[in-house]
Design a protein around this motif. Structure first.
Motif: not given
Lengths: 436, 296
Positions: A329, A412, A415, A419, A421
């Motif tokens: 990401g 990170v 979530s 994912e 995040v």
């Protein structure tokens, strides 16, 4: 009776045939590909191009790189030996390693990064995480004159086992995933990804700053040198920050049940729990801690960063942060380009392990290009010349020991929609866990 | 005290999965004299087949478990008839079956790697029993309760089946002396097939429960169970199902409590130290020499 015997024999043969054709297409591809040409001799007659000291393996700049640099490599197929771990307890990392490697191999060959008619090929053998098997595989690579350099390992224990023979042989060895800090050597052992201990220390410092804990507990996979080093890095930060360590709990790589260790950790009543565990054991530990009611922050590592982690553990992963050098990401063109190609090829999002495989292939290509000759000596020299490189991890720089580092790590967390995040390093930025 | 009780519960749950596995392992060893090292792969395949049934057939968790258990049992029968039956017919000793079982261990293990792609597979989380029972300060996950109950129920069913039914009597007879059993009208091959199915089926249950507890279906599921199951059978006595059960529970308790109160680093040392002590003090296991079971 004869029919029964024939039936039994046929079934047995079917079983054996199924077992023998173990579907390892990577190996099949490697061994049936075009053999190495006489590139070594031809290359020796060419003028060695001035090697670049800053590698440009960025796929988005491949065309420009081709135009700018004329590698002194004769057309041919240049081989590297890759020791994989596509079976065994660490296959969760080994499979994406090889997938990333093969993707990069195709990109390099199809883009003409090394010049017209020049291709590279990674011979891939699976050691299954077994030290003896890894030694045998690398001895065979060393004995094969067509193999210019070696790439290994996913496990620090395996890296330690193969180290003596490779150092003795004197060809370049690039570690693509093992995290023990003792692996690299300025003579011939290098690393193509950033060492994890600085990231462990960095996130420990961030956690101390964000959560201001009075005490902490640490869990480690005690039979893994790299993770023991990570534990020590964490303990160093906690010690220097004046945080009381209530306990250090040992677990082991082949553990399958974390109920006991998790109960022990929870009984300590720590404000923050730091995990330095291998693969699935860390996933299980997070699950057990959350399922048993632990509500504080958990600081993990990249073992819980794969997509399968979420499928396996789900919501109990919330409230756990980890440092990572790569995640798909990330809003960086090289990362997005790699992620798109990987998803198109394998129908899944690349994880850190896929990135390690992909990156080491480009690293070796750059070393070959720098060396300008298809010889072991030239490739070794080519590796030594790489001082910095734009990678999917960020800008990697190498010190005199051959150790790689990046200037900043990304923290990170998972979530609720599964994912990864960004965690901004604050207590407020930590997503609520299932016990809050 | 709460910590001790909590760890005891954990030990009982872990030990229950060892017990389930070791009951089948001991059954084969006692009746056929085979130290079947491929037994762990039945656990692995039980878990893989249960997940495959859940994913592909769209059936619920319980039917999937039944399919996994039946599939594991059938694999056990297949291995026995392909690998062990020819050796039995030729009157092979102990070594031949062990070598054969090593072969099947490797073959089935490799096939499991192919089936799973060497990756961890998972049941959908919502399909699994993830809740808890809280008693005072104690937290008891559903999956631990299920494992404990299944082990007890299996012990009861298998024990009554073997000790109180005609088929069980035939199994005991074959375990005692196949030739004498044959003279008495028992079909040893049929009995062996039944035993193989039951033994592999129970291993499959152990594998499935272990996979559900950790939501981790992989080709390594059975490996952890194999050594512990073997130790449990030796500790409890391979001639008696109750011994295998008790052996499994003891190992689970020793493992978890030893890790808590001594050191996790000594966990296997404690487990196998227990094995050595039992072998020295009671070579036939805790129950193997005094309770009538499958063998004298």
């Amino acid at each position: 009776m004869t029919r029964i015997r024939l039936l039994v024999l046929a079934l047995a043969l079917a079983l054996v045939a199924a077992a023998c054709g173990d579907g390892d297409s990577e190996e099949t591809t490697a061994t049936t590909a075009a053999p190495a040409t006489t590139a070594t001799t031809a290359a020796q007659t060419t003028t060695t191009a001035a090697p670049t000291t800053t590698a440009a393996a960025q796929t988005t700049t491949t065309t420009e790189t081709m135009e700018e640099t004329v590698a002194g490599l004769a057309p041919g197929n240049y081989q590297f030996g890759f020791t994989a771990v596509t079976s065994g307890a660490v296959a969760f990392a080994g499979v994406p390693h090889v997938q990333g490697l093969r993707l990069a191999e195709r990109e390099i060959n199809e883009s003409g990064f090394l010049g017209d008619g020049v291709t590279i090929e990674f011979l891939v053998e699976d050691a299954g995480g077994d030290q003896a098997a890894a030694i045998a595989i690398n001895d065979a690579y060393i004995a094969n004159d067509d193999v210019l350099a070696l790439v290994c390992c996913a496990l620090s224990s395996v890296a330690g086992a193969i180290q003596p023979n490779i150092v003795e042989a004197g060809l370049a060895w690039v570690d693509h995933a093992a995290i023990a800090p003792t692996i690299t050597d300025p003579d011939n052992a290098f690393r193509s990804f950033p060492l994890s201990q600085p990231s462990t220390a960095a996130i420990a410092e961030a956690a101390v700053a964000a959560f201001a804990p009075e005490n902490a507990a640490v869990v480690v996979t005690a039979d893994n040198d790299g993770l023991v080093s990570d534990r020590d890095a964490t303990l160093g930060v906690l010690d220097s920050s004046g945080i009381e360590v209530l306990g250090v709990i040992d677990t082991f790589a082949d553990d399958t049940d974390m109920s006991g260790p998790a109960t022990e950790v929870i009984s300590l009543g720590a404000d923050v729990i730091f995990l330095a565990q291998l693969g699935n054991t860390e996933v299980l530990m997070v699950q057990e801690l959350r399922d048993r009611g632990y509500a504080g922050p958990i600081i993990g590592n990249l073992a819980i960063a794969t997509g399968e982690t979420w499928e396996q553990a789900g919501e109990p992963l919330l409230g756990t942060v980890l440092p990572i050098a790569f995640f798909a990401g990330k809003d960086v063109p090289m990362v997005q380009d790699f992620a798109a190609k990987y998803e198109a090829e394998y129908d899944t999002t690349p994880d850190i392990f896929a990135a390690q495989g992909w990156q080491v292939a480009w690293f070796m290509a750059q070393a070959l290009k720098n060396g300008g000759e298809g010889t072991r000596e030239a490739v070794l020299e080519g590796v030594r010349q790489i001082e910095s490189m734009e990678t999917v991890f960020g800008t990697l720089t190498w010190d005199a020991r051959g150790e790689a580092a990046i200037d900043a790590w990304t923290f990170v967390q998972w979530s609720p929609d599964g994912e990864l995040v960004i965690w901004d390093g604050s207590a407020e930025g930590l997503l609520p866990n299932i016990n809050q | 005290m709460t910590l001790f009780l909590q760890q005891t519960i954990n030990g009982l749950a872990v030990g229950s999965s060892y017990a389930i596995f070791s009951m089948g392992f001991g059954l084969v060893f006692a009746t056929m004299g085979i130290l079947n090292v491929a037994h762990g792969t039945y656990a692995t395949w039980g878990a893989i087949l249960a997940l495959a049934a859940f994913d592909s057939l769209g059936v619920g968790l319980v039917p999937s478990i039944a399919i996994g258990m039946a599939g594991g049992g059938l694999i056990g029968v297949l291995v026995d008839q392909l690998g062990f039956e020819p050796i039995r017919r030729r009157g092979g000793g102990l070594l031949g079956p062990i070598i054969t079982s090593i072969g099947f261990w490797i073959i089935l293990g490799q096939l499991a790697i192919i089936a799973t792609g060497a990756r961890i597979k998972t049941f959908p989380r919502e399909a699994l029993p993830r809740g808890f029972v809280r008693v005072a300060d104690l937290v008891i996950p559903y999956h631990q309760i299920i494992t404990f109950v299944v082990a007890l129920v299996l012990l009861l069913i298998l024990y009554l089946f073997i000790m109180r039914t005609n088929a069980g009597a035939q199994m005991r007879a074959v375990g005692w002396d196949p030739d004498s059993a044959k003279i008495s009208g028992v079909n040893p091959r049929r009995v062996v097939i039944v035993i193989s199915f039951i033994a592999a089926g129970t291993a499959a249950i152990a594998g499935i429960l272990s996979s559900i507890s950790t939501n981790n279906v992989s080709f390594t599921v059975g490996e952890g169970l194999l050594l512990k199951g073997f130790a449990a059978v030796i500790i409890g006595g391979f001639g008696d199902l109750r011994g295998a059960y008790i052996g499994g529970i003891l190992i689970g308790l020793a493992e978890v409590l030893g890790a808590q109160y001594i050191s996790n680093s000594f966990r296997d040392f404690i487990t196998f130290g227990l094995l050595v002590i039992v072998l020295l003090v009671r070579p036939k296991g805790l129950m193997g020499d005094r309770i009538v079971g499958l063998r004298a």
